[in-house]
Design a protein around this motif. Structure first.
Motif, PDB file in Angstrom:
ATOM      1  N   PHE A 208       0.840  -1.210   0.000  1.00 14.16           N
ATOM      2  CA  PHE A 208       0.000   0.000   0.000  1.00 14.16           C
ATOM      3  C   PHE A 208       0.869   1.252   0.000  1.00 14.16           C
ATOM      4  O   PHE A 208       1.971   1.224   0.533  1.00 14.16           O
ATOM      5  N   PRO A 209       0.348   2.354  -0.552  1.00 15.26           N
ATOM      6  CA  PRO A 209       1.057   3.630  -0.360  1.00 15.26           C
ATOM      7  C   PRO A 209       0.997   4.041   1.119  1.00 15.26           C
ATOM      8  O   PRO A 209       0.149   3.574   1.866  1.00 15.26           O
ATOM      9  N   ALA A 210       1.884   4.947   1.491  1.00 14.34           N
ATOM     10  CA  ALA A 210       2.015   5.304   2.922  1.00 14.34           C
ATOM     11  C   ALA A 210       0.688   5.830   3.466  1.00 14.34           C
ATOM     12  O   ALA A 210       0.273   5.468   4.565  1.00 14.34           O
ATOM     13  N   LEU A 211       0.002   6.665   2.692  1.00 14.55           N
ATOM     14  CA  LEU A 211      -1.245   7.270   3.191  1.00 14.55           C
ATOM     15  C   LEU A 211      -2.272   6.182   3.490  1.00 14.55           C
ATOM     16  O   LEU A 211      -2.839   6.122   4.584  1.00 14.55           O
ATOM     17  N   MET A 212      -2.445   5.255   2.528  1.00 12.41           N
ATOM     18  CA  MET A 212      -3.454   4.206   2.721  1.00 12.41           C
ATOM     19  C   MET A 212      -3.090   3.359   3.945  1.00 12.41           C
ATOM     20  O   MET A 212      -3.914   3.094   4.807  1.00 12.41           O
ATOM     21  N   GLU A 213      -1.827   3.021   4.020  1.00  9.22           N
ATOM     22  CA  GLU A 213      -1.370   2.180   5.142  1.00  9.22           C
ATOM     23  C   GLU A 213      -1.634   2.879   6.464  1.00  9.22           C
ATOM     24  O   GLU A 213      -2.168   2.306   7.416  1.00  9.22           O
ATOM     25  N   ALA A 214      -1.307   4.180   6.502  1.00 15.17           N
ATOM     26  CA  ALA A 214      -1.494   4.926   7.765  1.00 15.17           C
ATOM     27  C   ALA A 214      -2.983   4.968   8.129  1.00 15.17           C
ATOM     28  O   ALA A 214      -3.358   4.711   9.279  1.00 15.17           O
ATOM     29  N   LEU A 215      -3.815   5.247   7.137  1.00 14.29           N
ATOM     30  CA  LEU A 215      -5.266   5.328   7.437  1.00 14.29           C
ATOM     31  C   LEU A 215      -5.768   3.982   7.959  1.00 14.29           C
ATOM     32  O   LEU A 215      -6.442   3.909   8.984  1.00 14.29           O
ATOM     33  N   MET A 216      -5.348   2.917   7.267  1.00 13.58           N
ATOM     34  CA  MET A 216      -5.818   1.582   7.726  1.00 13.58           C
ATOM     35  C   MET A 216      -5.400   1.341   9.173  1.00 13.58           C
ATOM     36  O   MET A 216      -6.217   0.967  10.014  1.00 13.58           O
TER      37      MET A 216
END
Lengths: 515, 409, 369, 73
Positions: free
Chosen positions: A344-352
């Motif tokens: 995942f990109p960093a943003l998606m990973e962080a949100l998850m």
């Protein structure tokens, strides 16, 4: 409750069918019709003296029947034999030993009286009714504050019953100026709400303002202090808490001493304190019981972790995806190699991860204690090592998310922690789109929003934004007691001096002898 | 005031479509190829650019499978392309690498000697103009074809060659010349000393684990960005570092004035002052460098307790230092390259005279400029013992005159 | 509006931020190019010149501290001259905001957000600025007061961080190569930036104790010129005049020159973010001035409705003001700053005409009791 | 082009609703609407001709000579 029907002494017939006679039976009939299907209402007829029939109406287990029997009925029966069944003195000269008796005439007032848990004595031949106020019901004992626990300092916390709470306050502030004004709210619940303030320190404008805002509340039930809070708050659409709530009597008394006003509601252990600004929410009761150096140090840690809880994930996203040249080389290599397998990109990973952490926290609160322990352990396992092992999430992200999770708990006021957790998500979005520039704009918007937030007239960032001289002492730094001579700006302008001469004046004069 | 909730709603509404537009300039970390070393050399077919890019997928920590360290196989890839100019070569590399080449982490550039002879102006221009390359990027030089030496060099102490070079700079073991030093002022633009690297290739017959690798060796003199023939030897480079105040730990030995035996010293330079002065004949520059020294080995019988002996030693070291400084400066002046930026100091102190000699400053530097050297080395520490080993224990009597103890009573 | 709602401390902090944020972020390049070694001297004299402009507008404002210049200006110069001049001041303020936002997005798209379209950055800046000014003049000044110490700290860290690479001797060049002719261009450009303090004239009724205004203006001039000098001198000391004048963004090169410590390679994206915050405060003040002029010249009390349209226009304007970086550079050194100086000199014109009128009126009153 | 229109429309609606809630005089509504349309037209025109004409062309033409006279004169 807005007193809908003004209690006129005259027997207003047609007060929803109240019989306008002085003999007992029709009136009892009215009470029975009103209180039909209430299994806990007891109507106890008896005769006294030379045959006048009376009856006592009360709610079982709410009215102290044994005490009433002991102190009331026995002397009544003994007494009235000498009155040759003219019971009028009963109502007039308060011959009865028990305090708090009241003569009632209006039917609705007497009905409320019964529903409040007191007894009602009806006597044949006399339209007046005698109210007896011996209420006794099970109350929770005063226990330790569950949410705001303190290592060194009083541990008492408020309970549901308003009168016990008032005793807790009254025991702390024994001053004539401590005013406790009572109001009742809620047509159905008629909960009693109390305003507590020191009239010489608290500015009158604040008391008037509070009353003005409370006056226009007309709701059927007030079950918690939050009902009132949302009604009297200045800007309801702001995520930031504008009224401080606490369950510790010493916090309430400290703020009342500072010239603030407190609102307490019956049946809730939480007291509201207004006005509040951002930095009081960051102070915990603990600060004032520890030496000031430790307290100041802990306060700085709180500031640091406040910003961490808001900014750490967004900084991680911004730096890894927009400005990798900021990371030192060796750290960059290890972070990028640990992110190698992550799809995942960093943003998606962080949100998850953040949403997973929120879900975990909410679950561990809602789940009953017995299996709550299990959930947090399993949760940590699942989110932590397994996710990294499977390569769904990078190791760095797990550290960052758990650090932010802990950071948002370090904030003493749970509401503020909640609002920062909420604000973290738009910040992450901005960081994912605009990098550090987006974070700066997000910070500006939050900062400006807080700037223009007011709580009962005092600006939200008051000691810092509209600079108040000398008030740094209690915000960024907890100055020692003997330095805090003046009360904070919320207090009444006339009465700002808290202590006359310095507490440590004994230390200054010690050097007289030597040359 | 109740427009605010609407703003709040509008802001949230704005965020949702913003997510759809995707992130314009956000590049994932493992979508980037971090260049930690730039190697540029000149070959017959044009400029050969080599970028050292660490292969992060070979370094996954805790990854059970996969090659991991790969047993001695260095986790770095040297991608080489040749183009007519530097930019074309870079474009070829970018075209072949699946990731986005970023120069954010580049600290050192290695230049081939053949390129240096032809002129390194395009490299300096490239670094100055590229927003991500910094002006304090260090320059190094290698004799002969660079790529083959670097590729075969197994690094023993650090994982990457770039970290080795960073280590040199951090511990001041090498002359540090940055891009900024080369472009400091118009008059001496392109002049400078670039440190040379020597590569000891590992001969396959030697047993495994013998550390080949990289070492420091002298410095090349550049004039107007072009390398001139003569090169500074390692000793001369160290005296150059003394002038630049970069000589942090330098160990050398000098004959002691009393009996000519060896005394070992280590010096660390504190600071250097370059002050221009004016005489009737013309302009001149005094270089006074202050440094500390300590004795680490003494083979002579000089009595180190007496202060005048110490002063004797100091005079001796200063004399040697001055002599080596003068030789080094004479060498650079012979090649006409103002490597220490004396022109800048003159332009600051005497602007009027500087205007007259600015045009042909290099010729003036070569012939007319008067350079005085005054190095002040103060001997402060004797180490943890005072008398030398020989002196104290009389170990060096000559073999012949020992008494003989005959066994008979 | 809320009269007397801005304290002198807040005024000082806003103008200090106002001056040194854009001077350091965008103007150092022009200063160094136009006058090399004499840039520090030029900045000092330009600051004093700018203060002179604002002194005259302060004198004018002190004559009627409680009424708005927009209202009483009509009586001084007559309706037909007053409104065009006001329009010109509003336009020049608009241009200040437009070029600042353009420079902002230019730096960002070139260095940090390479792929992001400029309309996205301009609209985000617009939202932040409009949101600040939407709450009224108190919010702009309160924002400045809160941010002042953090951004001052972030500006003062830089010279300290790069101080190990200083060539102290080349500082002497500022003295030996001093020349008035070379100093004048940067003095002129600095006076156009420091002259923006003369727009304090418009917000006089909002100030508490207006008499002390000039003292806070001088102290903010001193603080900001010292901070700017603390950035120009290191540039000269590290890069030398020739190299420094060749750099398009000397401030970023100075930031990146920091020897990469173990904790952080470079600090510049974080510091850029801090600069944005102080630039937003400056633009907030300028947008407020424009909305004040627009509102009061239509005799409206409330400036709030005009804030969002003006900011939208500025954001869109910043997309179309120039085609390329080169055109922008030639515009900046080709006439832009003169427009600002002229706008700052307009209060001087009012002051002269007003003092003539007063002298004439007093002579008439004296001659005919 | 359409984006500019959308931006101005949303701002117009928000401001008009603000004015209606603050119960301002009719004159204020008219002034706001007039200035909004003026700004909208101006920005549309500027956006349309942005390749051929820029504001900086005018500024250099108007203030260029004064600037060069002051600096080099």
């Amino acid at each position: 409750m807005r007193a809908k029907d003004n209690p006129m002494p005259v027997f207003a017939n047609g007060d929803d069918g109240y019989p306008d006679t002085s003999n007992l039976e029709p009136r009892l009939e009215w009470f029975r019709s009103q209180l039909a299907h209430c299994s806990d209402i007891v109507i106890h007829p008896f005769t006294i003296g030379t045959g006048t029939a009376c009856s006592l109406i009360y709610i079982r287990e709410l009215f102290d029947y044994h005490d009433a029997e002991e102190h009331l009925l026995k002397p009544l029966i003994k007494e009235c034999s000498s009155w040759n069944n003219d019971l009028s003195p009963l109502f007039v000269e308060h011959r009865l030993p028990s305090a708090g008796c009241r003569t009632l005439t209006a039917p609705s007032a007497s009905m409320d009286w019964v529903l409040d848990g007191c007894g009602l004595l009806l006597i044949d031949g006399d339209s007046r009714m005698l109210g007896l106020s011996q209420t006794k019901f099970e109350k929770r004992a005063i226990m330790e504050a569950p949410n705001e626990s303190v290592i060194r300092g009083p541990r008492e916390a408020f309970v549901e019953n308003l009168d016990t709470n008032l005793t807790l306050i009254r025991r702390r502030i024994r001053s004539r100026h401590l005013k406790i004004e009572q109001m009742t709210f809620g047509t159905k619940t008629r909960t009693s709400v109390v305003l507590i303030y020191l009239d010489d320190i608290c500015p009158d404008s604040l008391v008037k303002e509070m009353k003005r805002r409370l006056a226009c509340i007309d709701v059927d039930g007030v079950l918690g202090s939050n009902y009132l809070e949302e009604a009297i708050v200045d800007n309801p659409s702001s995520p930031f808490p504008q009224i401080q709530y606490t369950e510790r009597p010493d916090t309430v008394s400290a703020s009342v001493l500072e010239g603030r006003i407190s609102v307490m509601v019956n049946n809730t252990p939480i007291a509201l304190i207004a006005p509040v600004h951002f930095f009081t929410l960051l102070q915990s009761a603990e600060d004032y019981y520890q030496p000031f150096i430790a307290a100041t140090w802990i306060r700085w840690i709180r500031f640091v972790f406040l910003t961490t809880s808001l900014l750490l994930p967004s900084f991680y996203i911004a730096i890894t995806t927009f400005h990798p040249e900021m990371i030192p080389y060796s750290l960059l290599i290890s972070v990028s190699s640990s992110r190698e397998v992550v799809p995942f990109p960093a943003l998606m990973e962080a949100l998850m991860m953040e949403i997973a952490f929120e879900a975990l926290r909410e679950a561990s609160v809602r789940i009953p204690k017995s299996i709550g322990q299990a959930v947090s352990i399993i949760g940590a396992l699942i989110i932590g090592t397994a996710a990294v092992q499977a390569g769904i999430v990078s190791a760095a992200m797990v550290i960052i998310v758990s650090l932010t999770g802990i950071a948002s708990f370090i904030i003493p006021s749970f509401d503020l922690g909640l609002s920062f957790r909420l604000l973290r998500f738009p910040m992450m979005l901005l960081a994912g789109i605009f990098g550090i520039f987006g974070i700066a704009c997000g910070l500006i918007i939050i900062y400006v929003h807080m700037l223009n937030l007011q709580s009962f007239g005092t600006p939200y960032l008051s000691p810092i934004a509209p600079q108040v001289a000398g008030s740094f002492k209690d915000t960024l730094v907890r100055a020692p007691w003997w330095k805090m001579k003046r009360r904070p700006p919320t207090a009444d302008a006339a009465n700002r001096i808290r202590q006359k001469s310095g507490l440590r004046s004994w230390a200054e004069h010690s050097g007289e002898g030597e040359d | 005031m109740s427009l605010l909730p609407k703003l709040w709603k509008i802001a949230i509404l704005l965020c949702i479509p913003a997510m759809v537009t995707g992130c314009w300039s956000s590049v994932e970390l493992n979508n980037r190829a971090f260049v930690n070393l730039v190697i540029v050399d000149q070959t017959d077919s044009g400029v050969e650019l080599t970028l050292g890019i660490p292969l992060t997928n070979r370094l996954i920590p805790g990854f059970t499978g996969g090659t991991g360290e790969g047993g001695g196989q260095e986790p770095i890839a040297y991608v080489t392309r040749t183009g007519a100019t530097l930019e074309e070569a870079l474009q070829k590399i970018q075209g072949d690498i699946p990731r986005d080449v970023t120069f954010g982490q580049t600290h050192s550039i290695i230049l081939g000697s053949r390129l240096a002879k032809q002129g390194i102006a395009p490299i300096l221009e490239f670094v100055e103009r590229n927003p991500l390359l910094r002006l304090n990027t260090n320059l190094f030089m290698v004799e002969g074809p660079v790529k083959s030496k670097v590729a075969r060099m197994p690094s023993s102490f650090e994982r990457f060659l770039a970290s080795v070079l960073n280590g040199y700079i951090r511990n001041d073991q090498i002359l540090s010349t940055t891009v900024k030093d080369m472009m400091y002022s118009e008059a001496s633009g392109g002049d400078g000393l670039i440190p040379m690297l020597s590569f000891k290739t590992v001969d396959p017959s030697a047993k495994a684990g013998s550390p080949g690798g990289v070492g420091t060796a002298g410095a090349a003199i550049l004039r107007k960005g072009k390398m001139v023939t003569n090169v500074l030897s390692p000793e001369e480079t160290s005296s150059a570092r003394l002038v630049l105040g970069q000589l942090k730990r330098y160990i050398y030995s000098a004959p002691s004035p009393t009996d000519g035996r060896n005394v070992g010293f280590y010096t660390s330079s504190l600071r250097t002052e370059i002050r221009p002065f004016r005489t009737r004949q013309g302009l001149g520059v005094t270089i006074s460098s202050y440094s500390d020294a300590g004795i680490i080995a003494s083979d002579s019988d000089i009595d180190l307790r007496k202060q005048q002996n110490i002063e004797l030693l100091e005079k001796e070291i200063n004399r040697i230092a001055n002599k080596s400084l003068m030789e080094m400066i004479a060498k650079t002046r012979k090649s006409g390259a103002d490597v220490f930026n004396f022109g800048h100091y003159l332009s600051v102190q005497y602007p009027k005279e500087w205007k007259t000699i600015q045009q042909d400053w290099r010729a003036y530097y070569k012939d007319r400029l008067e350079v005085r050297v005054d190095s002040v080395i103060s001997l402060r520490r004797l180490g943890s013992s005072t008398d030398s080993f020989h002196n104290k224990l009389k170990v060096d009597e000559k073999e012949g005159d020992e008494r003989t103890w005959n066994l008979s009573p | 509006m809320e009269p007397q709602s801005v304290t002198q401390g807040q005024l000082f902090k806003l103008f200090a931020l106002h001056l040194f944020s854009t001077m350091i972020a965008f103007m150092l390049n022009i200063m160094l190019q136009s006058s090399g070694y004499n840039a520090p001297a030029g900045i000092m004299s330009g600051a004093i010149l700018g203060l002179a402009f604002s002194f005259i507008s302060y004198k004018l404002a002190m004559r009627r501290p409680d009424s708005f210049f927009i209202d009483y200006g009509r009586h001084i110069l007559g309706k037909w001259l007053h409104y065009p001049l006001l329009l010109f001041i509003a336009l020049s303020n608009l241009m200040i905001a437009i070029i600042n936002i353009w420079e902002l997005q230019d730096v960002l798209t070139q260095f940090y957000l390479v792929g992001t379209p400029s309309w996205a950055i301009a609209s985000l800046c617009g939202i932040c600025i409009a949101y600040t000014v939407r709450f009224g003049v108190k919010s702009v000044f309160r924002a400045a007061e809160g941010l002042f110490f953090i951004s001052l700290l972030s500006f003062l860290i830089i010279p300290v961080v790069v101080s190990e690479n200083f060539e102290w001797f080349s500082g002497k060049g500022m003295i030996t190569q001093f020349s008035l002719r070379e100093m004048w261009p940067s003095a002129y450009y600095t006076s156009s930036v420091f002259g923006e303090m003369s727009f304090v004239l418009f917000i006089f009724p909002f100030l508490q104790s207006p008499a002390k205004t000039f003292r806070s203006l001088t102290s903010s001039m001193i603080v900001s010129s010292v901070v700017v000098i603390l950035h120009v001198v290191p540039l000269l000391l590290i890069f030398g005049p020739e190299l420094a004048s060749n750099l398009n963004f000397p401030e970023l090169e100075l930031l990146r020159f920091m020897r990469s410590g173990s904790f952080l390679e470079t600090l510049d994206p974080a510091l850029i973010a801090l600069w944005l915050i102080s630039i937003f405060v400056k633009l907030g003040f300028i947008v407020f001035i424009i909305s004040l002029i627009l509102a009061r010249s239509c005799r409206l009390k409330d400036t709030k409705p005009f804030v969002f349209p003006i900011t939208a226009f500025i954001a869109i304007g910043s997309l179309v003001v120039v085609k390329s970086n080169i055109q922008f550079k030639s515009m900046m050194s080709g006439g832009m700053l003169t427009m600002f100086v002229i706008a700052e000199l307009i209060p001087v014109l009012y002051y002269l005409v007003d003092s003539i009128q007063i002298k004439y009126a007093s002579r008439k009153r004296a001659s005919s009791p | 082009m359409i984006m500019i229109l959308i931006v101005y429309l949303t701002i117009g609606i928000a401001e008009l609703r603000y004015l209606r809630r603050e119960k301002r005089k009719k004159r204020t509504f008219v002034i706001l609407i007039v200035s909004l349309t003026l700004l909208l037209l101006l920005s549309e025109v500027l956006y349309a001709v942005r390749t051929s004409f820029q504001i900086s062309v005018w500024i250099e033409a108007l203030f260029g000579p004064i600037d060069s006279w002051l600096i080099d004169g």
